[in-house]
Design a protein around this motif. Structure first.
Motif, mmCIF file in Angstrom:
data_model
loop_
_atom_site.group_PDB
_atom_site.id
_atom_site.type_symbol
_atom_site.label_atom_id
_atom_site.label_comp_id
_atom_site.label_asym_id
_atom_site.label_seq_id
_atom_site.Cartn_x
_atom_site.Cartn_y
_atom_site.Cartn_z
ATOM 1 N N GLU A 71 0.833 -1.204 0.000
ATOM 2 C CA GLU A 71 0.000 0.000 0.000
ATOM 3 C C GLU A 71 0.873 1.262 0.000
ATOM 4 N N LYS A 72 1.895 1.277 0.850
ATOM 5 C CA LYS A 72 2.810 2.425 0.919
ATOM 6 C C LYS A 72 3.566 2.607 -0.400
ATOM 7 N N ARG A 73 3.995 1.503 -1.001
ATOM 8 C CA ARG A 73 4.741 1.591 -2.260
ATOM 9 C C ARG A 73 3.858 2.108 -3.394
ATOM 10 N N VAL A 74 2.614 1.668 -3.443
ATOM 11 C CA VAL A 74 1.687 2.151 -4.469
ATOM 12 C C VAL A 74 1.472 3.649 -4.303
ATOM 13 N N LYS A 75 1.253 4.097 -3.070
ATOM 14 C CA LYS A 75 1.071 5.527 -2.819
ATOM 15 C C LYS A 75 2.308 6.320 -3.220
ATOM 16 N N ALA A 76 3.493 5.780 -2.943
ATOM 17 C CA ALA A 76 4.739 6.468 -3.303
ATOM 18 C C ALA A 76 4.879 6.566 -4.820
ATOM 19 N N ARG A 77 4.541 5.487 -5.535
ATOM 20 C CA ARG A 77 4.621 5.523 -7.001
ATOM 21 C C ARG A 77 3.635 6.532 -7.567
ATOM 22 N N GLU A 78 2.430 6.575 -7.013
ATOM 23 C CA GLU A 78 1.434 7.538 -7.479
ATOM 24 C C GLU A 78 1.906 8.962 -7.228
ATOM 25 N N HIS A 79 2.523 9.182 -6.067
ATOM 26 C CA HIS A 79 3.036 10.506 -5.740
ATOM 27 C C HIS A 79 4.135 10.912 -6.725
ATOM 28 N N LEU A 80 5.032 9.969 -7.045
ATOM 29 C CA LEU A 80 6.111 10.269 -7.980
ATOM 30 C C LEU A 80 5.574 10.614 -9.360
ATOM 31 N N LYS A 81 4.532 9.925 -9.799
ATOM 32 C CA LYS A 81 3.939 10.229 -11.104
ATOM 33 C C LYS A 81 3.431 11.661 -11.141
ATOM 34 N N VAL A 82 2.804 12.093 -10.062
ATOM 35 C CA VAL A 82 2.278 13.450 -9.998
ATOM 36 C C VAL A 82 3.410 14.465 -9.962
ATOM 37 N N VAL A 83 4.446 14.181 -9.181
ATOM 38 C CA VAL A 83 5.571 15.101 -9.042
ATOM 39 C C VAL A 83 6.383 15.179 -10.332
ATOM 40 N N GLU A 84 6.607 14.038 -10.975
ATOM 41 C CA GLU A 84 7.456 14.010 -12.161
ATOM 42 C C GLU A 84 6.759 14.539 -13.410
ATOM 43 N N SER A 85 5.446 14.419 -13.485
ATOM 44 C CA SER A 85 4.751 14.878 -14.683
ATOM 45 C C SER A 85 3.490 15.647 -14.305
ATOM 46 N N PRO A 86 3.684 16.852 -13.784
ATOM 47 C CA PRO A 86 2.512 17.648 -13.417
ATOM 48 C C PRO A 86 1.735 18.051 -14.668
ATOM 49 N N GLU A 87 0.452 18.263 -14.488
ATOM 50 C CA GLU A 87 -0.364 18.710 -15.616
ATOM 51 C C GLU A 87 0.120 20.070 -16.058
ATOM 52 N N ARG A 88 0.194 20.229 -17.341
ATOM 53 C CA ARG A 88 0.608 21.519 -17.876
ATOM 54 C C ARG A 88 -0.608 22.197 -18.484
ATOM 55 N N SER A 89 -0.773 23.416 -18.119
ATOM 56 C CA SER A 89 -1.867 24.162 -18.712
ATOM 57 C C SER A 89 -1.319 25.014 -19.854
ATOM 58 N N ALA A 90 -2.186 25.364 -20.740
ATOM 59 C CA ALA A 90 -1.786 26.190 -21.870
ATOM 60 C C ALA A 90 -1.322 27.556 -21.372
ATOM 61 N N PHE A 91 -0.336 28.105 -22.037
ATOM 62 C CA PHE A 91 0.181 29.417 -21.668
ATOM 63 C C PHE A 91 -0.865 30.485 -21.985
ATOM 64 N N ASP A 92 -1.104 31.338 -21.029
ATOM 65 C CA ASP A 92 -2.037 32.440 -21.230
ATOM 66 C C ASP A 92 -1.337 33.699 -20.752
ATOM 67 N N ALA A 93 -1.130 34.625 -21.661
ATOM 68 C CA ALA A 93 -0.417 35.866 -21.348
ATOM 69 C C ALA A 93 -1.121 36.678 -20.261
ATOM 70 N N LYS A 94 -2.413 36.475 -20.071
ATOM 71 C CA LYS A 94 -3.146 37.201 -19.035
ATOM 72 C C LYS A 94 -2.670 36.825 -17.639
ATOM 73 N N ASP A 95 -2.076 35.661 -17.508
ATOM 74 C CA ASP A 95 -1.610 35.182 -16.203
ATOM 75 C C ASP A 95 -0.378 35.922 -15.709
ATOM 76 N N ILE A 96 0.243 36.670 -16.570
ATOM 77 C CA ILE A 96 1.490 37.356 -16.186
ATOM 78 C C ILE A 96 1.190 38.655 -15.482
#
Length: 93
Positions: A68-93
């Motif tokens: 259970e701990k190893r599965v949670k750690a792998r899931e955490h690594l997936k999130v950390v290593e490949s975060p969702e990328r949102s489209a660039f919006d110049a308004k955010d600057i």
């Protein structure tokens, strides 16, 4: 003092002592130390037959918790290593 192995980055350390793993290690490292101790006890020729059922039950529960701990750690690594990328919006600057 118990020996600790120095694993690759991200891998749990291996403690020879359950007490040291509990004091210095993570929860996963503690569970792994306990799992190894239970396995050695189950394999020991001087372990009384009447104790095998209880030890096997404890070993199975600890193994479930480790997985259970190893599965949670792998899931955490997936999130950390490949975060969702949102489209660039110049308004955010």
């Amino acid at each position: 003092m118990a020996r600790k192995s120095h694993p690759k980055r991200g891998e749990p350390r291996v403690f020879e002592s359950i007490a040291e793993a509990a004091a210095e290690g993570t929860e996963l490292e503690y569970l792994l130390a306990l799992q190894r101790k239970l396995a050695r006890t189950l394999d020991a020729s001087d372990t009384p037959p009447y104790a095998l059922a209880g030890l096997s039950k404890q070993f199975n529960e600890v193994s479930r918790l480790v997985e259970e701990k190893r599965v949670k750690a792998r899931e955490h690594l997936k999130v950390v290593e490949s975060p969702e990328r949102s489209a660039f919006d110049a308004k955010d600057i």
